[in-house]
Design a protein around this motif. Structure first.
Motif, PDB file in Angstrom:
ATOM      1  N   ARG A  68       5.456  -4.247   6.597  1.00 47.66           N
ATOM      2  CA  ARG A  68       4.951  -3.296   6.035  1.00 47.66           C
ATOM      3  C   ARG A  68       5.786  -1.814   6.303  1.00 47.66           C
ATOM      4  N   SER A  69       6.332  -1.744   7.607  1.00 53.54           N
ATOM      5  CA  SER A  69       6.990  -0.743   7.892  1.00 53.54           C
ATOM      6  C   SER A  69       8.275  -0.564   7.163  1.00 53.54           C
ATOM      7  N   LEU A  70       8.783  -1.617   6.679  1.00 59.28           N
ATOM      8  CA  LEU A  70      10.170  -1.628   6.101  1.00 59.28           C
ATOM      9  C   LEU A  70       9.771  -1.157   4.665  1.00 59.28           C
ATOM     10  N   ALA A  71       8.550  -1.498   4.151  1.00 59.66           N
ATOM     11  CA  ALA A  71       8.452  -1.250   2.669  1.00 59.66           C
ATOM     12  C   ALA A  71       8.654  -0.083   1.992  1.00 59.66           C
ATOM     13  N   VAL A  72       8.752   0.930   2.804  1.00 58.36           N
ATOM     14  CA  VAL A  72       9.116   2.390   2.359  1.00 58.36           C
ATOM     15  C   VAL A  72      10.802   2.654   2.466  1.00 58.36           C
ATOM     16  N   ASN A  73      11.310   1.555   2.922  1.00 56.88           N
ATOM     17  CA  ASN A  73      12.802   1.405   2.966  1.00 56.88           C
ATOM     18  C   ASN A  73      13.312   2.582   4.022  1.00 56.88           C
ATOM     19  N   PRO A  74      12.793   2.482   5.128  1.00 53.08           N
ATOM     20  CA  PRO A  74      13.117   3.545   6.244  1.00 53.08           C
ATOM     21  C   PRO A  74      14.530   3.525   6.557  1.00 53.08           C
ATOM     22  N   ASP A  75      15.225   4.426   7.087  1.00 51.25           N
ATOM     23  CA  ASP A  75      16.581   4.586   7.719  1.00 51.25           C
ATOM     24  C   ASP A  75      16.453   4.494   9.137  1.00 51.25           C
ATOM     25  N   ILE A  76      15.389   4.632   9.882  1.00 54.58           N
ATOM     26  CA  ILE A  76      15.252   4.377  11.350  1.00 54.58           C
ATOM     27  C   ILE A  76      13.834   3.803  11.754  1.00 54.58           C
ATOM     28  N   MET A  77      13.858   2.927  12.408  1.00 62.04           N
ATOM     29  CA  MET A  77      12.689   2.201  13.044  1.00 62.04           C
ATOM     30  C   MET A  77      12.531   2.470  14.664  1.00 62.04           C
ATOM     31  N   LEU A  78      11.190   2.633  14.691  1.00 60.81           N
ATOM     32  CA  LEU A  78      10.783   2.763  15.995  1.00 60.81           C
ATOM     33  C   LEU A  78       9.695   1.533  16.404  1.00 60.81           C
ATOM     34  N   PHE A  79      10.065   1.076  17.422  1.00 61.87           N
ATOM     35  CA  PHE A  79       9.272   0.045  17.960  1.00 61.87           C
ATOM     36  C   PHE A  79       8.704   0.330  19.404  1.00 61.87           C
ATOM     37  N   ASP A  80       7.394   0.354  19.697  1.00 58.67           N
ATOM     38  CA  ASP A  80       6.767   0.686  20.913  1.00 58.67           C
ATOM     39  C   ASP A  80       5.897  -0.705  21.495  1.00 58.67           C
ATOM     40  N   GLU A  81       6.765  -1.473  22.272  1.00 60.96           N
ATOM     41  CA  GLU A  81       6.406  -2.668  22.999  1.00 60.96           C
ATOM     42  C   GLU A  81       5.726  -3.575  21.798  1.00 60.96           C
ATOM     43  N   LEU A 130       0.815  -1.188   0.026  1.00 56.70           N
ATOM     44  CA  LEU A 130       0.133  -0.181   0.191  1.00 56.70           C
ATOM     45  C   LEU A 130       0.791   1.594  -0.067  1.00 56.70           C
ATOM     46  N   ALA A 131       1.807   1.441   0.978  1.00 57.17           N
ATOM     47  CA  ALA A 131       2.510   2.410   1.174  1.00 57.17           C
ATOM     48  C   ALA A 131       3.420   2.882  -0.152  1.00 57.17           C
ATOM     49  N   PRO A 132       4.154   1.759  -0.603  1.00 58.77           N
ATOM     50  CA  PRO A 132       4.797   2.034  -1.832  1.00 58.77           C
ATOM     51  C   PRO A 132       4.135   2.507  -2.932  1.00 58.77           C
ATOM     52  N   VAL A 133       2.995   1.914  -3.218  1.00 62.29           N
ATOM     53  CA  VAL A 133       2.256   2.375  -4.364  1.00 62.29           C
ATOM     54  C   VAL A 133       1.764   3.703  -4.225  1.00 62.29           C
ATOM     55  N   GLU A 134       1.234   4.175  -2.854  1.00 64.71           N
ATOM     56  CA  GLU A 134       0.116   5.272  -2.805  1.00 64.71           C
ATOM     57  C   GLU A 134       1.303   6.437  -2.455  1.00 64.71           C
ATOM     58  N   LEU A 135       2.241   6.213  -1.487  1.00 69.16           N
ATOM     59  CA  LEU A 135       3.077   7.236  -1.170  1.00 69.16           C
ATOM     60  C   LEU A 135       4.335   7.385  -2.210  1.00 69.16           C
ATOM     61  N   LYS A 136       5.090   6.353  -2.537  1.00 68.29           N
ATOM     62  CA  LYS A 136       6.199   6.114  -3.133  1.00 68.29           C
ATOM     63  C   LYS A 136       6.014   6.249  -4.518  1.00 68.29           C
ATOM     64  N   LYS A 137       4.607   6.023  -4.996  1.00 71.22           N
ATOM     65  CA  LYS A 137       4.261   5.739  -6.745  1.00 71.22           C
ATOM     66  C   LYS A 137       5.038   4.904  -7.251  1.00 71.22           C
ATOM     67  N   GLN A 138       5.505   3.781  -6.609  1.00 70.24           N
ATOM     68  CA  GLN A 138       5.882   2.756  -7.142  1.00 70.24           C
ATOM     69  C   GLN A 138       5.019   1.853  -8.059  1.00 70.24           C
ATOM     70  N   SER A 139       5.574   1.398  -9.079  1.00 70.85           N
ATOM     71  CA  SER A 139       4.525   0.235  -9.916  1.00 70.85           C
ATOM     72  C   SER A 139       4.032  -0.631  -9.187  1.00 70.85           C
ATOM     73  N   THR A 140       2.803  -1.298  -9.314  1.00 63.20           N
ATOM     74  CA  THR A 140       2.440  -2.635  -8.855  1.00 63.20           C
ATOM     75  C   THR A 140       3.559  -3.596  -8.735  1.00 63.20           C
ATOM     76  N   ALA A 141       4.178  -3.770  -9.804  1.00 67.86           N
ATOM     77  CA  ALA A 141       4.775  -4.861 -10.104  1.00 67.86           C
ATOM     78  C   ALA A 141       6.140  -4.631  -9.141  1.00 67.86           C
ATOM     79  N   THR A 142       6.882  -3.710  -9.196  1.00 65.83           N
ATOM     80  CA  THR A 142       8.020  -3.269  -8.219  1.00 65.83           C
ATOM     81  C   THR A 142       7.629  -3.550  -6.859  1.00 65.83           C
TER      82      THR A 142
END
Ligand code: ADP
Ligand code: MG
Length: 254
Positions: A163-176, A114-126
Motif C-alpha cells: 500500500r505504501s509503495l502504491a503511490v510510487n514513493p522515492d523514499i520509504m520509512l520503516f518504524d519497527e 485507495l491512495a492512487p485513486v483518491e490522491l493521484k487521481k488514477q483511473s480504477t483500472a490503472t
C-alpha cells in the motif's frame, strides 16, 4: 528545480537532509539537534534504546510530527515551509508502522488502490493493475480479494508495504515493521524490505533486528536520548563501536 504547487521545492544534494532538528513535546525535548544526510539509494538503519526518539525522528521526516526547530528537506521539499503540500510530500515518502492500520472493511486490493485513486487521481483500472503487480511483488497475488482479518500478521504487513509503495514513493520509512509479528513471520517481511533495498530504494529503517541491520544497511545510526551518539557502516558500528553508550547498548542486544 523551480517552485511548484507544493511550495518551495528546492534543490538538495541529498535525498534527505536534516539540519539541527529539534522536537519538543511540551517541556520534554525529545530530539536535541539531529544532523543527517541521506543519499539516493542509501539504506540507513536507526537503532537505539526505547524512548530515544527514533519514531519521532521518522515522524518528522514526513511531518506526522511538526518540527520544533531546524530544517528537514525530503526529496527537495522543505518541510519547515508552512506552505508545503503534505499530500504531495507523502507521495514521495512512504511510511510503514509496527501496526499495519489496514482498513478492515476493504479488501486487500481496495486498501492498496485507495491512495492512487483518491490522491493521484488514477483511473480504477490503472490503480487495479498496479496494485496487482505490487501484490505479486510482495508474494500475495492470491490474496487480492481477501479482507485484512483473513490474513496473518506477516501477510498484513506485506500488504501495508504494498500500500505504501502504491503511490510510487522515492523514499520509504520503516518504524519497527517487524516488532509486532510472531517470530516465524519476521523473515517474510524482512525479505520484502531487503528486496526494496536491492532495487535501490532510499530507506530509513528503525529496527531491533541487528542481524538485518548489519546485512542490509549502508549506514547504521545509533540514537540515545534524542541525539545521534554514533554512526558508521555496519562493520564499524557493530564491529568496533567507539562510544561507551553504543558499546553498552550493543552488549545488551547482540
Ligand atoms: P523511540 O521510538 O526511540 O522508542 P519515541 O520517539 O517514540 O522513541 O519517543 C521519544 C520520547 O518522546 C518518549 O519520551 C516519548 O514519551 C515522547 N513522545 C513521543 N511521542 C509523543 C507525543 N505525541 N506526545 C508526548 N510525548 C511523546
Ligand atoms: Mg519507536
Amino acid at each position: 528545480m523551480s517552485k511548484n504547487s507544493a511550495g518551495s521545492r528546492i534543490p538538495a544534494g541529498s535525498k534527505v537532509s536534516v539540519r539541527g532538528l529539534r522536537k519538543s513535546f511540551g517541556s520534554n525535548e525529545v530530539l536535541k539537534g539531529l544532523d543527517v544526510e541521506i543519499s539516493e539509494g542509501e539504506v540507513v538503519c536507526v537503532i537505539g534504546p526505547s524512548g530515544s526518539g527514533k519514531s519521532t525522528f521518522l515522524r518528522c521526516l514526513n511531518k506526522l510530527d511538526e518540527l520544533s526547530a531546524g530544517t528537514v528537506i525530503v526529496d527537495g521539499f522543505n518541510l519547515s515551509d508552512k506552505t508545503v503540500d503534505l499530500n504531495e510530500v507523502r507521495q514521495h515518502i512512504g511510511m510503514v508502522f509496527q501496526h499495519f492500520n489496514l482498513f478492515p472493511h476493504m479488501t486487500v486490493l481496495q486498501n492498496i488502490m485507495l491512495a492512487p485513486v483518491e490522491l493521484k487521481k488514477q483511473s480504477t483500472a490503472t490503480a487495479r493493475a498496479s496494485a496487482l503487480k505490487l501484490l505479486d511483488r510482495v508474494g500475495l497475488a492470491e490474496k487480492a480479494d481477501a479482507r485484512p482479518a483473513q490474513l496473518s500478521g506477516g501477510q498484513k504487513q506485506r500488504v501495508a508495504i504494498a500500500r505504501s509503495l502504491a503511490v510510487n514513493p522515492d523514499i520509504m520509512l520503516f518504524d519497527e515493521a517487524t516488532s509486532a509479528l510472531d517470530p516465524e513471520m519476521v523473515g517474510e517481511v524482512l525479505q520484502v524490505i531487503r528486496d526494496l533495498a536491492a532495487e535501490g530504494m532510499t530507506m530509513v529503517v528503525v529496527t531491533h533486528e541487528m542481524g538485518f541491520a548489519r546485512e542490509v544497511a549502508d549506514r547504521v545510526i545509533f540514537m540515545a536520548d534524542g541525539v545521534i551518539v554514533e554512526e558508521g557502516t555496519p562493520a564499524e558500528l557493530f564491529g568496533n563501536p567507539q562510544q561507551e553508550r553504543t558499546q553498552d547498548f550493543l552488549s545488551k542486544v547482540l
